[in-house]
Design a protein around this motif. Structure first.
Motif: not given
Lengths: 313, 307
Positions: B34-35, B37-39, B41-43, B45-46, B49, B294
Motif C-alpha cells: 500500500l505504501t 502504491f501511494a509513493r 501514485n501520490p496524486t 492517492v491524495v 482519499l 493520478g
C-alpha cells in the motif's frame, strides 16, 4: 486556398444544420400549445384550430423546420413571448457586453498562458514547471463563479479598487468601461489560462524535442531565439486550435460570470428568458452562440493553413 | 552491494572492484504494498482519499452534528457563523453547515451518474461510429453539432422544456458531455481495427460483437476510465452552475449551487453563505481532477509525460 476555404465552409453546413435541428426540436417538444396561448381562455376549439392552421402548426415537422430555418436565414428568429420584441433586436442589444467580456478574457488569457507554457516547457521538471502544472490543475478545479466571488470580495468589496457589479458601455469613457470588465474577465480567464497553458506546455515540449531545435542549439543560436522563434512558431498550431475549441467553454463561463457581476449580456438574457419560459429567445441565444463557435473554429482552420504551408487539404 | 544481485557474475571486474558504487537494482522496499502504491501514485492517492472523505460525509450526513437541512427558523435568520450554527444561517434561518454537508450528496450523485450515463452512451455511439462505415460521417456530424453548443447552454435549453428534477439535470448534463466520450472511443476503435490481431480474430470467424467486447473495448478501457473521471468533475461544476443560476436542481433539495443561489442576493453583506459551499465545491472538484490525473499517470505513463 480559395477552394480550401470553400470546402471547409461547406463542411460546416451539416454541423450548423444539426445545431438548428436541436434548437428547433426544443420548441417542438416544449410543453404548452402556442395556438391555445394566443387564442386565450375564451376561444372555442374551432378558433384554436384556425389559429393553429394560420400559424402553420398543423404542418409536419420537416415543413415547419424548413419554414423556421428559412426565416432564420433571413434574420428573423421570431418574437419574444413575453415582451413581443423581435428576438434578433433583443440579442443585438445584449451582444456588446458579452463580446467585450470575452475579448478582454481572450487578451488576458493568451498573454498570461502562452509565456507560462513556454517557460514551463523550457525548464521541464523544475520547481517552476511543477508550479505551473499545479496552477493548471487548480485552474480547472476552480469554478468560474467561485473565482468571481473571491475576486469581487477581495478587489471590489475589501479593497474597493473596482466596482462590485455592473457594466459601463464604451460611451461612458474607456476607463470606466475597462474598470467594470477587469474582474469578470479575470474570473473567466482562470479556466481558459489553465487550458491554454497545459496545451502550450505539451506542444512546446514536443517542438523542443525535434531535431531542428537540436541543430539550432548546436549552431549556437541563443536560447531565447530557439524558444520563441524555432519552437514556439511550431507549437503555435495546437495552441491556436485549443484557443478556438476553448471558446465553447468561454461562452458557458460568460453565462455564469454575467450573473455574478450583474452584466446585462447574452448570458443574463438566456437565464432570465428561461425563468420566464421565453423559448424563442433561448433558441436565438443558443443558435447565435453555437454559430459563433463554429465560425471561430472555421477561422482557426483557415489561419492554420496560412501559418503552416505544409497543411494542404 | 552488486554481489547481492544474481547477475553479479556478469558485471565486469572493474565495477566489482569498486565497492562504493550505488546498487544497480534498488533494494526491495520494506514498506508494504500500500505504501509503495501511494509513493508511486501520490496524486491518485491524495485525490482518492479526499473524495472518500467527502463521500463519507455525504453518506453519514445525519450523524455529523447536522440538523434537518430544511428546518426553518425565522427567528434566527442570517446569523453569522457561531457555536450553534458553524457556517451561520441563511435568510430563512436554515443551518448552512447542515445544508452544505447534505449538499455533498447531490453533487456526488450527479457527478457519478453523469459520468456513468455519458460514458455508457458515448461508448455505444463511438463503437457504432467506428465500426459501421456508412454511419460514421452522419454520427460524426451530429457529434460535431452537439459539441459546438456550449455545454451550459445545452443544459439550459433542455431544462427549459423539461424542468425540475435531479434526473433531468443528469440527463441534460450527460447530453452535453457524451460527445467527448463518443469521439474518444471512435478514435480508439478506428486505430485498433487495423491491427493484425483484429484481422486474426475476423479470420477465425469471431462475430462483430465478440471482437468488440473481447478485443477492442478492453484495450480502450484506460482512456475511457480517465475521461469518465474528468466528466464527473465537469458535471459537478455544471450542476452547481445550473443550480446557482436557478435552473438546475429543485430549490427544495440542498445542493451547493442552490445554497450559493440563495446567498447571492446577500453576498455583499453576508459573504459566508456563498463561501462555505464554494469551498466544498472546489475541494470536491479538485479531488476528482487529481483522481483523474493520478489515473492517467498510472494507466498511461506516456501521455503523462507529454501533458
Amino acid at each position: 486556398m480559395g477552394t480550401f476555404i470553400l470546402r471547409r465552409l461547406l463542411l460546416t453546413l451539416p454541423v450548423m444544420t444539426v445545431v438548428a435541428l436541436f434548437v428547433f426540436g426544443l420548441l417542438y417538444i416544449a410543453p404548452g400549445d402556442p395556438a391555445t396561448m394566443i387564442a386565450g381562455d375564451q376561444a372555442t376549439p374551432v378558433e384554436v384550430e384556425r389559429i393553429r392552421v394560420s400559424l402553420g402548426l398543423d404542418q409536419p415537422f420537416v415543413v415547419r423546420f424548413g419554414a423556421w430555418a428559412l426565416s432564420a436565414l433571413r434574420g428573423d428568429l421570431g418574437n419574444s413571448l413575453f415582451s413581443g420584441q423581435s428576438v434578433v433586436s433583443m440579442i443585438e442589444q445584449r451582444v456588446p457586453p458579452t463580446l467585450s467580456l470575452m475579448a478582454l478574457t481572450l487578451v488576458i488569457s493568451v498573454s498570461v498562458a502562452v509565456p507560462l507554457g513556454v517557460v514551463a516547457a523550457a525548464r521541464q521538471g523544475s520547481w517552476l514547471d511543477r508550479a505551473v502544472s499545479s496552477f493548471a490543475v487548480l485552474g480547472f478545479s476552480l469554478p468560474v463563479f467561485v473565482l468571481g466571488y473571491v475576486l469581487a470580495y477581495v478587489f471590489a468589496l475589501e479593497l474597493g479598487w473596482f466596482p462590485v457589479q455592473g457594466y459601463a458601455p464604451p460611451s461612458a469613457g474607456f476607463g470606466q468601461y475597462i474598470r467594470h470588465l477587469i474582474l469578470p474577465a479575470l474570473a473567466l480567464s482562470g479556466g481558459y489560462i489553465a487550458l491554454i497553458t497545459r496545451i502550450g506546455r505539451s506542444a512546446m515540449l514536443e517542438a523542443l524535442s525535434q531535431d531542428y531545435v537540436r541543430t539550432a542549439k548546436a549552431k549556437g543560436v541563443d536560447r531565447r531565439s530557439v524558444l520563441f522563434i524555432h519552437a514556439l512558431k511550431n507549437a503555435a498550431l495546437p495552441i491556436i486550435s485549443i484557443i478556438g475549441i476553448g471558446v465553447a467553454t468561454l461562452i458557458s463561463g460568460a453565462v455564469v460570470t454575467e450573473t455574478v457581476f450583474g452584466i446585462p449580456g447574452l448570458g443574463r438574457l438566456v437565464v432570465d428568458s428561461l425563468l420566464r419560459r421565453d423559448y424563442p429567445i433561448i433558441q436565438g441565444v443558443v443558435l447565435v452562440s453555437s454559430f459563433t463557435y463554429i465560425i471561430v473554429n472555421l477561422a482557426v482552420d483557415v489561419v492554420y493553413t496560412l501559418l503552416d504551408p505544409r497543411i494542404r487539404y | 552491494m552488486t554481489s547481492t544481485v544474481d547477475t553479479a557474475g556478469d558485471v565486469p571486474l572493474v565495477l566489482q572492484a569498486a565497492p562504493d558504487l550505488p546498487p544497480i537494482v534498488a533494494a526491495p522496499s520494506r514498506a508494504g504494498p500500500l505504501t509503495t502504491f501511494a509513493r508511486r501514485n501520490p496524486t491518485l492517492v491524495v485525490g482518492g482519499l479526499l473524495l472518500m472523505l467527502i463521500g463519507l460525509a455525504a453518506i453519514f450526513a445525519p450523524w455529523l452534528w447536522t440538523v434537518d437541512p430544511h428546518a426553518l427558523a425565522p427567528a434566527r435568520r442570517i446569523r453569522p457563523p457561531s457555536e450553534t450554527n458553524w457556517f451561520g444561517t441563511d435568510d430563512l434561518g436554515r443551518d448552512v453547515y447542515s445544508r452544505v454537508i447534505y449538499g455533498a450528496r447531490t453533487s456526488l450523485v450527479v457527478g457519478a451518474a453523469v459520468a456513468a450515463v455519458a460514458t455508457f452512451f458515448g461508448v455505444l455511439v463511438g463503437v457504432v461510429s467506428g465500426f459501421v462505415r456508412w454511419l460514421d460521417p452522419i454520427i460524426m456530424r451530429i457529434i460535431d453539432g452537439l459539441m459546438s453548443i456550449p455545454s451550459v447552454l445545452i443544459a439550459i435549453a433542455l431544462l427549459g422544456v423539461a424542468r425540475g428534477s435531479i434526473a433531468n439535470v443528469i440527463i441534460a448534463i450527460a447530453l452535453a458531455e457524451f460527445p467527448r466520450v463518443a469521439r474518444l472511443v471512435r478514435g480508439v476503435v478506428l486505430s485498433l481495427r487495423e491491427r493484425s490481431y483484429i484481422s486474426a480474430a475476423i479470420a477465425c470467424g469471431s462475430s462483430a460483437s465478440r471482437i468488440m467486447s473481447r478485443h477492442i473495448l478492453p484495450n480502450a478501457m484506460d482512456p475511457i476510465i480517465i475521461q469518465a473521471t474528468y466528466i464527473g468533475a465537469s458535471a459537478i461544476i455544471t450542476e452547481a452552475i445550473l443550480s446557482f443560476l436557478g435552473v438546475g436542481t429543485p430549490p427544495t433539495i440542498p445542493s451547493w449551487g442552490n445554497i450559493m443561489a440563495e446567498g447571492r442576493a446577500l453576498w455583499q453583506v453576508k459573504p459566508y453563505i456563498v463561501f462555505f459551499p464554494s469551498i466544498f465545491l472546489c475541494i470536491t472538484v479538485l479531488a476528482v481532477n487529481l483522481l483523474g490525473d493520478g489515473l492517467r499517470d498510472m494507466l498511461d505513463p506516456r501521455a503523462a509525460k507529454r501533458i
